[in-house]
Scaffold this active site. Structure first.
Site, PDB file in Angstrom:
ATOM      1  N   HIS A 137      27.272 -24.699   7.483  1.00 20.39           N
ATOM      2  CA  HIS A 137      27.641 -26.014   8.017  1.00 20.39           C
ATOM      3  C   HIS A 137      26.913 -27.069   7.180  1.00 20.39           C
ATOM      4  O   HIS A 137      25.791 -26.820   6.706  1.00 20.39           O
ATOM      5  CB  HIS A 137      27.170 -26.080   9.473  1.00 20.39           C
ATOM      6  CG  HIS A 137      27.584 -27.309  10.215  1.00 20.39           C
ATOM      7  ND1 HIS A 137      26.972 -28.525  10.032  1.00 20.39           N
ATOM      8  CD2 HIS A 137      28.530 -27.513  11.165  1.00 20.39           C
ATOM      9  CE1 HIS A 137      27.526 -29.421  10.827  1.00 20.39           C
ATOM     10  NE2 HIS A 137      28.479 -28.831  11.530  1.00 20.39           N
ATOM     11  N   ASP A 209      19.339 -21.537  11.264  1.00 22.08           N
ATOM     12  CA  ASP A 209      20.141 -22.541  11.958  1.00 22.08           C
ATOM     13  C   ASP A 209      20.818 -21.798  13.111  1.00 22.08           C
ATOM     14  O   ASP A 209      21.787 -21.056  12.904  1.00 22.08           O
ATOM     15  CB  ASP A 209      21.161 -23.128  10.976  1.00 22.08           C
ATOM     16  CG  ASP A 209      22.210 -23.977  11.669  1.00 22.08           C
ATOM     17  OD1 ASP A 209      22.222 -24.038  12.913  1.00 22.08           O
ATOM     18  OD2 ASP A 209      23.040 -24.566  10.953  1.00 22.08           O
ATOM     19  N   GLN A 212      24.845 -22.125  16.496  1.00 17.27           N
ATOM     20  CA  GLN A 212      25.915 -21.299  17.074  1.00 17.27           C
ATOM     21  C   GLN A 212      25.401 -19.979  17.627  1.00 17.27           C
ATOM     22  O   GLN A 212      26.032 -19.398  18.513  1.00 17.27           O
ATOM     23  CB  GLN A 212      27.000 -21.015  16.012  1.00 17.27           C
ATOM     24  CG  GLN A 212      27.692 -22.250  15.477  1.00 17.27           C
ATOM     25  CD  GLN A 212      28.451 -23.041  16.548  1.00 17.27           C
ATOM     26  OE1 GLN A 212      28.738 -22.545  17.641  1.00 17.27           O
ATOM     27  NE2 GLN A 212      28.768 -24.293  16.245  1.00 17.27           N
ATOM     28  N   LYS A 235      25.076 -27.805  22.420  1.00 17.44           N
ATOM     29  CA  LYS A 235      25.844 -26.571  22.229  1.00 17.44           C
ATOM     30  C   LYS A 235      25.311 -25.459  23.138  1.00 17.44           C
ATOM     31  O   LYS A 235      25.861 -24.375  23.208  1.00 17.44           O
ATOM     32  CB  LYS A 235      25.762 -26.115  20.771  1.00 17.44           C
ATOM     33  CG  LYS A 235      26.435 -27.073  19.790  1.00 17.44           C
ATOM     34  CD  LYS A 235      26.385 -26.522  18.392  1.00 17.44           C
ATOM     35  CE  LYS A 235      26.688 -27.554  17.335  1.00 17.44           C
ATOM     36  NZ  LYS A 235      28.062 -28.043  17.312  1.00 17.44           N
ATOM     37  N   CYS A 378      33.085 -29.245   9.219  1.00 20.21           N
ATOM     38  CA  CYS A 378      31.852 -29.599   8.465  1.00 20.21           C
ATOM     39  C   CYS A 378      31.357 -28.415   7.645  1.00 20.21           C
ATOM     40  O   CYS A 378      30.137 -28.207   7.509  1.00 20.21           O
ATOM     41  CB  CYS A 378      30.758 -30.099   9.393  1.00 20.21           C
ATOM     42  SG  CYS A 378      31.190 -31.602  10.253  1.00 20.21           S
TER      43      CYS A 378
END
Ligand code: PLP
Length: 431
Positions: A137, A209, A212, A235, A378
């Site tokens: 991303h 990261d 997700q 999220k 993105c």
């Protein structure tokens, strides 16, 4: 697939409720009763397939924010009772978040706005070069590229990709490997513990990261060997504007403060010299997001109390049902980066031959009350790599998803494909 809806029958809630009662969500989230208008008239309950962008609030998160709201007051500096409550809530949240991600006792929890903020913060603290993958991303690509990061081209298999990362990491001194926990385009997951071991062997640290990954999988950074974890509350079922960066203190303590201002200092002299606080306060100048952080802590507590194996199983079953249903529709292609990903979270991204992603997404919303994401997510370099520079349609699942919604989506995509085939078969009227 359990039921076939036509665009016309979708126009009434009565018909939808018949299939929507087929299964239950795993947890209660806001918006589950939401009714949305359809383009042809009528309405139906909203089918949310956009969890990967922003997830709805868990019921417990909404309750926590409502409880705290009457006490909302200044944090850190007030002696009043409401200020004390807010300060205790804010500072107590660090421990909750740290426990939720399995942080080491000497790790720090810095509250940020979101994953992008966390990654930009860390990018200002890394004392050397960074290595990244090209599938990331933009939030986990551009802050590092701005610092001159070396970008590794992902291969068609995870195995080969890991070997390329290892070769790049060890080719010259590297401070950090910054890698996604789960792709925001395909949901595919990398072997994080193995990457951490490789990074450390090459003298580097690893940042994951987890924007997700964390909403879908329990993460224990100490056990995995992860040095830094970045994620977003919105999220993680806590949509009130807070995120976090969790990890080792030394780089954070040595770096310039992320923002200069009140709350990040120990002392400022009349002559203008500044003694900065150490992390986390060093990087949290300005009035913090007390409600957002309370929401994030409530989400972490609630998720920690859920049966995580059951939640994963629920999501896996829905994901398989969705992937199988979509793959059975002629001209629909589900995207994958790798042939051998060890796991994937609830994200299914697809294209429809001859159709613009926006056309598909609009049809799903207008006719079936379904919310998906379309575009390039993105992650422009990844979409180009996958041969889809024009974008795709992403359906993402979460704790409020259930099988009837999956069936509705599959039915709607099939209906879209057949309606286009009908349009193309109908001869144009002669003039
Ligand atoms: N990383 C990944 C993998 C994402 O999916 C996203 C957002 O979709 C981000 C980072 C950026 O998150 P935020 O917009 O919350 O900063």
């Amino acid at each position: 697939m359990t039921a076939v809806l036509s665009a016309d029958t979708c126009a009434t809630d009565a018909v939808l409720s018949e299939i929507c009662s087929a299964t239950a969500p795993f947890a209660q989230v806001s918006g589950s009763e939401l009714t949305v208008p359809l383009a042809g008239g009528g309405s139906c309950t909203y089918a949310n397939f956009d969890y990967a962008a922003s997830a709805p609030a868990l019921a417990q998160v909404t309750e926590r924010v409502q409880e705290l709201l009457p006490y909302y007051a200044s944090v850190h500096r007030g002696a009043g009772y409401a200020s004390q409550v807010c300060t205790a809530s804010y500072e107590g949240a660090r421990e909750v978040v740290a426990r939720f991600v399995g942080a080491r006792t000497d790790d720090v929890v810095v509250f940020t706005r979101n994953t992008t903020d966390s990654l930009n913060l860390l990018a200002g603290c890394v004392p050397g070069e960074t290595v990244v993958l090209d599938i990331e991303h933009h939030a986990n690509l551009l802050p590092w590229k701005r610092n001159g990061a070396r970008v590794v081209e992902s291969a068609d298999s995870v195995e080969e990709t890991v070997q390329r990362i290892a070769a790049e990491l060890c080719s010259r001194p590297t401070a950090l490997l910054a890698v996604t926990g789960a792709s925001n385009v395909t949901g595919e997951v990398l072997p994080i513990a193995r990457l951490a071991e490789i990074a450390h062997r090459c003298g580097a640290r690893i940042l994951v990261d987890a924007a997700q990954l964390l909403p879908h999988r329990r993460v224990d950074i100490a056990a995995l060997g992860v040095d830094y974890l970045a994620f977003s509350g919105h999220k993680l079922y806590a949509p009130f504007g807070a995120g976090a960066l969790v990890g080792r203190a030394d780089w954070l303590d040595a770096a310039q403060p992320y923002l200069a201002g009140g709350g990040a200092t120990r002392d400022v002299s009349a002559a203008g010299t500044v003694e900065w606080a150490s992390a986390p306060q060093r990087h949290e100048a300005g009035t913090p997001n007390v409600l957002g952080v309370a929401a994030l802590a409530a989400a972490c507590e609630t998720l920690a109390g859920l049966d995580s194996a059951g939640a994963e199983e629920h999501e896996r079953a829905l994901c398989e049902r969705l992937t199988a249903g979509l793959s059975a529709v002629a001209g629909v292609h589900v995207l994958r980066i790798w042939s051998d990903a060890p796991d994937a979270v609830g994200i299914v991204t697809f294209t429809v031959d001859g159709a613009e992603p926006r056309e598909v997404a609009s049809y799903l919303s207008d006719r079936y009350g379904i919310g998906v994401r379309d575009g390039r997510f993105c992650a422009h370099p990844l979409l180009a790599r996958l041969g889809r520079p024009e974008g795709a349609v992403r359906a993402s699942l979460g704790l409020g998803s259930h099988a009837a919604d999956v069936d509705r989506l599959v039915t709607a995509v099939a209906e879209f494909v057949s309606s286009r085939a009908d349009d193309q078969a109908t001869p144009a009227p002669s003039r």
